[in-house]
Design a protein around this motif. Structure first.
Motif, PDB file in Angstrom:
ATOM      1  N   GLY A   1      26.796  50.055  37.630  1.00  0.00           N
ATOM      2  CA  GLY A   1      26.947  48.629  37.806  1.00  0.00           C
ATOM      3  C   GLY A   1      28.197  48.229  38.782  1.00  0.00           C
ATOM      4  N   SER A   2      29.002  49.222  39.145  1.00  0.00           N
ATOM      5  CA  SER A   2      30.230  48.722  39.787  1.00  0.00           C
ATOM      6  C   SER A   2      30.260  49.224  41.267  1.00  0.00           C
ATOM      7  CB  SER A   2      31.178  49.366  39.191  1.00  0.00           C
ATOM      8  OG  SER A   2      31.642  50.686  39.479  1.00  0.00           O
ATOM      9  N   LEU A   3      31.128  48.667  42.064  1.00  0.00           N
ATOM     10  CA  LEU A   3      31.333  48.994  43.549  1.00  0.00           C
ATOM     11  C   LEU A   3      32.911  49.437  43.536  1.00  0.00           C
ATOM     12  CD1 LEU A   3      30.126  45.962  45.058  1.00  0.00           C
ATOM     13  CD2 LEU A   3      28.786  48.045  45.311  1.00  0.00           C
ATOM     14  N   ARG A   4      33.369  50.542  44.347  1.00  0.00           N
ATOM     15  CA  ARG A   4      34.735  51.131  44.423  1.00  0.00           C
ATOM     16  C   ARG A   4      34.868  51.138  45.890  1.00  0.00           C
ATOM     17  NH1 ARG A   4      37.173  54.469  39.831  1.00  0.00           N
ATOM     18  NH2 ARG A   4      36.123  53.540  37.941  1.00  0.00           N
ATOM     19  N   LEU A   5      36.278  50.738  46.233  1.00  0.00           N
ATOM     20  CA  LEU A   5      36.909  50.942  47.412  1.00  0.00           C
ATOM     21  C   LEU A   5      37.902  52.072  47.379  1.00  0.00           C
ATOM     22  CD1 LEU A   5      37.312  50.401  50.656  1.00  0.00           C
ATOM     23  CD2 LEU A   5      38.970  48.638  49.887  1.00  0.00           C
ATOM     24  N   TRP A   6      37.746  53.080  48.106  1.00  0.00           N
ATOM     25  CA  TRP A   6      38.634  54.480  47.869  1.00  0.00           C
ATOM     26  C   TRP A   6      39.431  54.474  49.128  1.00  0.00           C
ATOM     27  CZ3 TRP A   6      37.721  57.230  43.163  1.00  0.00           C
ATOM     28  CH2 TRP A   6      36.345  57.094  42.692  1.00  0.00           C
ATOM     29  N   ALA A   7      40.539  54.897  49.130  1.00  0.00           N
ATOM     30  CA  ALA A   7      41.350  55.375  50.174  1.00  0.00           C
ATOM     31  C   ALA A   7      40.800  57.018  50.327  1.00  0.00           C
ATOM     32  CB  ALA A   7      42.834  55.371  49.922  1.00  0.00           C
ATOM     33  N   VAL A   8      41.174  57.478  51.553  1.00  0.00           N
ATOM     34  CA  VAL A   8      40.870  58.807  51.817  1.00  0.00           C
ATOM     35  C   VAL A   8      41.375  59.789  51.010  1.00  0.00           C
ATOM     36  CG1 VAL A   8      40.626  60.441  53.868  1.00  0.00           C
ATOM     37  CG2 VAL A   8      40.141  58.060  54.415  1.00  0.00           C
ATOM     38  N   ASN A   9      42.485  59.318  50.404  1.00  0.00           N
ATOM     39  CA  ASN A   9      43.127  60.326  49.589  1.00  0.00           C
ATOM     40  C   ASN A   9      42.565  60.365  48.323  1.00  0.00           C
ATOM     41  OD1 ASN A   9      44.284  58.105  48.476  1.00  0.00           O
ATOM     42  ND2 ASN A   9      46.486  58.451  48.985  1.00  0.00           N
ATOM     43  N   GLY A  10      41.692  59.589  48.028  1.00  0.00           N
ATOM     44  CA  GLY A  10      41.033  59.508  46.552  1.00  0.00           C
ATOM     45  C   GLY A  10      41.720  58.246  45.715  1.00  0.00           C
ATOM     46  N   GLU A  11      42.596  57.512  45.999  1.00  0.00           N
ATOM     47  CA  GLU A  11      43.057  56.487  45.662  1.00  0.00           C
ATOM     48  C   GLU A  11      42.103  55.227  45.480  1.00  0.00           C
ATOM     49  OE1 GLU A  11      46.890  53.190  45.377  1.00  0.00           O
ATOM     50  OE2 GLU A  11      46.550  55.018  47.035  1.00  0.00           O
ATOM     51  N   VAL A  12      41.707  54.891  44.192  1.00  0.00           N
ATOM     52  CA  VAL A  12      41.082  53.581  44.114  1.00  0.00           C
ATOM     53  C   VAL A  12      41.571  52.164  44.592  1.00  0.00           C
ATOM     54  CG1 VAL A  12      39.475  52.011  42.668  1.00  0.00           C
ATOM     55  CG2 VAL A  12      39.401  54.646  42.270  1.00  0.00           C
ATOM     56  N   LEU A  13      41.359  51.626  45.455  1.00  0.00           N
ATOM     57  CA  LEU A  13      42.105  50.500  45.973  1.00  0.00           C
ATOM     58  C   LEU A  13      41.369  49.261  45.470  1.00  0.00           C
ATOM     59  CD1 LEU A  13      42.211  51.433  49.919  1.00  0.00           C
ATOM     60  CD2 LEU A  13      44.051  51.858  48.226  1.00  0.00           C
ATOM     61  N   MET A  14      40.335  49.331  44.888  1.00  0.00           N
ATOM     62  CA  MET A  14      39.721  48.375  44.296  1.00  0.00           C
ATOM     63  C   MET A  14      38.392  48.670  43.546  1.00  0.00           C
ATOM     64  SD  MET A  14      39.193  44.638  46.417  1.00  0.00           S
ATOM     65  CE  MET A  14      38.120  45.388  47.799  1.00  0.00           C
ATOM     66  N   GLU A  15      38.074  47.715  42.760  1.00  0.00           N
ATOM     67  CA  GLU A  15      36.734  47.920  41.784  1.00  0.00           C
ATOM     68  C   GLU A  15      36.332  46.525  41.648  1.00  0.00           C
ATOM     69  OE1 GLU A  15      34.917  50.022  37.798  1.00  0.00           O
ATOM     70  OE2 GLU A  15      37.171  49.768  37.960  1.00  0.00           O
TER      71      GLU A  15
END
Length: 749
Positions: free
Chosen positions: A207-221
């Motif tokens: 049910g969620s969306l995520r924005l990931w940096a290329v290094n795997g860090e979650v920038l936003m959920e």
């Protein structure tokens, strides 16, 4: 938080597909390509009037078509091309100049789920857990990308590929080497997209969306959808759009949902056009384009036609309500209720037999919504299951109602999903185990829903015999709780403001009126309740609850019903329910205080209606079960006056309260409580003046208590058989069906 944002409005609808639209691909100046369950790909291009029309239909797949990718114009494809993947395991490459299929790419063992175009190569993902690279129509490399089905693939501007999988992870690929695994989602990663300059967007079954940096860090959920999120896309402006099974396309800015665009069915895909317009693919077979450009907004007639598919009042379609002319027809019984359309509202009238006229009851603000039922493709079901067939095949949605024959459901579903009939028994057992219907016997014979013919399943006898006959019930036992979860918040605030102005103008009662700060605080409370997409994170202050309880105690009894209505909705909010619970468990129990206040003076129907609905909504949250059982006798006695009320809404609220109590008391094995509910439900079921929906719920309560409770003998002593026979003779189908259920129960030993 205020965000500068222009809302999207309908631009146009593109009709032509004959089944679910599953995928969208923007094809430069050539237009928009869409894929469908109808096994086709359509190209929509602008005509001389700048209207999108169907310009090409690409036919070749033998099952539903899903992912699409655009090949920009080159020497081989002067007007560009489209790549499509299907359930048939094939990947096709199409020339948009001719509309012809140029390459058929065979190699995947199962459904193709994703396609990316990579420097002249086509890269495809599949449920068979692999990625394949194709060049000039031939497979040049393949590798196992995940240990579970791969659901999506996208190419980054830097050249790497990213995959999403049923194993809940994303993987970053440099060539055939996985350089990083992204962990965080708790369910299947279904959709992927690139957000320019920032990273990778993912959409998940959790049910969620995520924005990931290329290094795997979650920038936003981003959390807001209430079901599987199938797709995600971004625009150069920074906006994000997502499509979900909850029938909404949501627009996000800076991690906040700024608009929810409702659809008549599941939103399989959503994509931004270069100009910022949004294209959505819906399970109703329609492609829609949404715009913020006022010059391109659809005309009012088209908007009204679209809105009419969504508009409901009290569970009824507004467009289907009769006009005021319906009030020229006299009623047949005293208290009979009729809802008519007045402008954009549904208004309820009650028949006054003595004066032979229709009395206006008021505007319909919500209805008896069975909130435990789940929505799938715009239809409510008792259950919507995730079915994992195994062997690497994708998880599918299986809708089911308890009144259905699971064998019929399995047969139709397998044919629809193009799955072998050898899965039939496995699907049926899955349904029976998850609905608690193991002890109910069904007709197991197969009949093709399209041809009427029977099926041969290897290893099965040609016919089944000597099956022990067990009763099949259509409407009992009831599982889950019903609540009243719709509210006209603007009307509630308007009524509170009106009452507050009355108090301010009365010198003796001015001290009871709200300050401007408190009026503003009530508005903030309502704003939180309206924003259901953030119920998981929004909170109330203790002072908010104190404000409401003080109003319930201090305001004149004739003025408290809109405050009770706010309390009714707060008990459905996770944090609100916790804070309110403290006041209900306190020595001075505010809820029992209110119940006594409104039932002692029962001449105000709005007080009774809002308070009984508020108590009914407590059943949604298990933390209130002790309170409900402790005060069961007082509550039912207090509201017993509703059983003889001519007010249809009061009857329905009372019958819903009884039905919820039946479910709770069966679970707690409280025989004394069950007896009280049984007696009240039988009284309601016997009354010839009770409206159909209320009588139905009372009868379901009776049947459930007899089937799973401890009061079957008591029911027989109350002459339940005659009540069942009377119901069985009803002209209303569902009353007759539940009457048959109860009659059958009386014959069981």
């Amino acid at each position: 938080m205020d965000i500068d944002f222009e809302h999207y409005q309908l631009r146009c609808e593109l009709r032509g597909h004959e089944d679910d639209v599953r995928g969208i691909c923007l094809c430069g100046s050539e237009g928009i390509a869409t894929s469908s369950r109808d096994q086709t790909v359509r190209l929509w291009s602008l005509d001389s009037n700048q209207k999108f029309v169907s310009s090409k239909i690409l036919v070749g797949h033998t099952s539903f078509v899903g992912p699409l990718a655009w090949i920009p114009p080159n020497s081989e494809f002067p007007r560009g091309g489209v790549v499509s993947g299907g359930m048939d395991t094939l990947v096709f490459v199409w020339d948009l100049n001719t509309g012809e299929k140029v390459y058929t790419l065979k190699g995947h063992q199962l459904q193709v789920t994703g396609i990316a175009f990579d420097e002249g190569d086509v890269v495809s993902s599949s449920v068979d857990c692999t990625l394949r690279r194709w060049r000039n129509g031939k497979s040049v490399e393949t590798w196992e990308a995940h240990k579970a089905p791969v659901q999506a693939v996208v190419k980054l501007p830097s050249g790497e590929l990213v995959t999403g999988s049923t194993d809940t992870t994303l993987k970053l690929w440099r060539g055939k080497t996985c350089s990083h695994t992204f962990e965080g989602h708790t369910d299947t990663v279904r959709g992927l997209s690139v957000m320019s300059g920032l990273g990778i967007l993912s959409a998940s079954h959790d049910g969620s969306l995520r924005l990931w940096a290329v290094n795997g860090e979650v920038l936003m959920e981003m959390v807001g959808h209430t079901a599987i999120v199938y797709s995600v896309d971004s625009h150069a402006s920074g906006l994000i759009v997502s499509g979900s099974e909850d029938c909404f396309a949501k627009v996000w800015k800076d991690g906040v949902c700024v608009q929810s665009i409702e659809h008549p069915g599941c939103v399989w895909d959503a994509k931004f056009m270069e100009n910022g317009d949004i294209v959505t693919a819906c399970s109703d077979g329609v492609v829609r384009i949404w715009t913020v450009d006022q010059k391109n907004v659809a005309d009012q007639l088209e908007i009204d036609l679209y809105t009419s598919q969504l508009s409901r009042v009290g569970g009824l379609k507004l467009e289907e309500l009769p006009g005021l002319e319906a009030l020229k027809i006299p009623g047949t019984t005293d208290g009979q209720t009729k809802v008519v359309r007045e402008g954009d509202n549904g208004v309820a009238y009650g028949w006054n037999m003595r004066e032979h006229k229709w009395d206006k009851i008021g505007e319909v603000v919500d209805g008896p919504e069975e909130s435990n039922r789940q929505l799938f493709d715009g239809i409510q079901y008792d259950y919507v299951f995730d079915v994992d067939i195994g062997d690497g095949m994708p998880i599918r949605k299986l809708p089911y109602n308890r009144s259905d024959n699971p064998y019929d459901v399995a047969d139709k579903w397998l044919l629809k999903e193009s799955l072998p009939l050898s899965f039939r028994e496995q699907i049926v057992q899955f349904i029976l185990q998850n609905t608690g219907q193991n002890n109910v016997n069904f007709d197991t014979s197969f009949r093709d829903p399209y041809t009427g013919s029977h099926a041969y399943v290897p290893g099965q006898p040609s016919h089944l015999s000597d099956i022990s006959a067990k009763p099949t019930f259509k409407h009992i036992p009831k599982k889950g709780m019903l609540v009243f979860d719709a509210a006209q918040f603007d009307g509630i605030l308007k009524k509170i403001t009106e009452f507050n102005n009355t108090l301010q103008s009365d010198q003796e009662k001015q001290n009871l009126s709200l300050t401007e700060l408190n009026v503003s605080r009530l508005g903030a409370i309502v704003k939180i309740l309206k924003d259901t997409s953030h119920y998981h994170s929004s909170t109330f202050a203790d002072s908010d609850i104190d404000l409401l309880t003080n109003l319930l105690r201090s305001w004149p009894v004739a003025m408290i019903f809109p405050v009770i209505d706010i309390v009714r909705m707060i008990v459905l909010h996770p944090d609100g329910a916790i804070l309110l619970h403290k006041h209900f468990e306190a020595e001075n129990d505010i809820l029992m205080e209110v119940i006594k206040k409104v039932t002692v003076n029962s001449t105000i129907p709005a007080n009774l209606l809002t308070s009984i609905r508020a108590v009914t909504n407590l059943f949604r949250n298990a933390r209130y079960y002790n309170w409900l059982q402790k005060h069961r006798s007082e509550v039912l006695d207090a509201f017993s006056c509703c059983s003889s009320s001519p007010n249809k809404n009061l009857q329905l609220a009372y019958s819903t309260l009884l039905l919820n109590y039946a479910v709770l008391l069966i679970e707690s094995k409280d025989q004394e409580g069950q007896s009280q509910v049984l007696s009240a439900a039988l009284e309601l079921a016997e009354d010839e003046n009770v409206e159909v929906d209320s009588k139905f719920r009372a009868l379901v309560a009776v049947g459930s208590l007899m089937l799973e409770g401890l009061v079957r003998k008591i029911a027989l002593d109350f002459d339940v058989l005659n009540i069942a026979k009377a119901a069985k003779g009803s002209k209303d189908a569902k009353i007759a069906e539940v009457g048959s259920d109860i009659e059958l129960l009386t014959t069981q030993s």
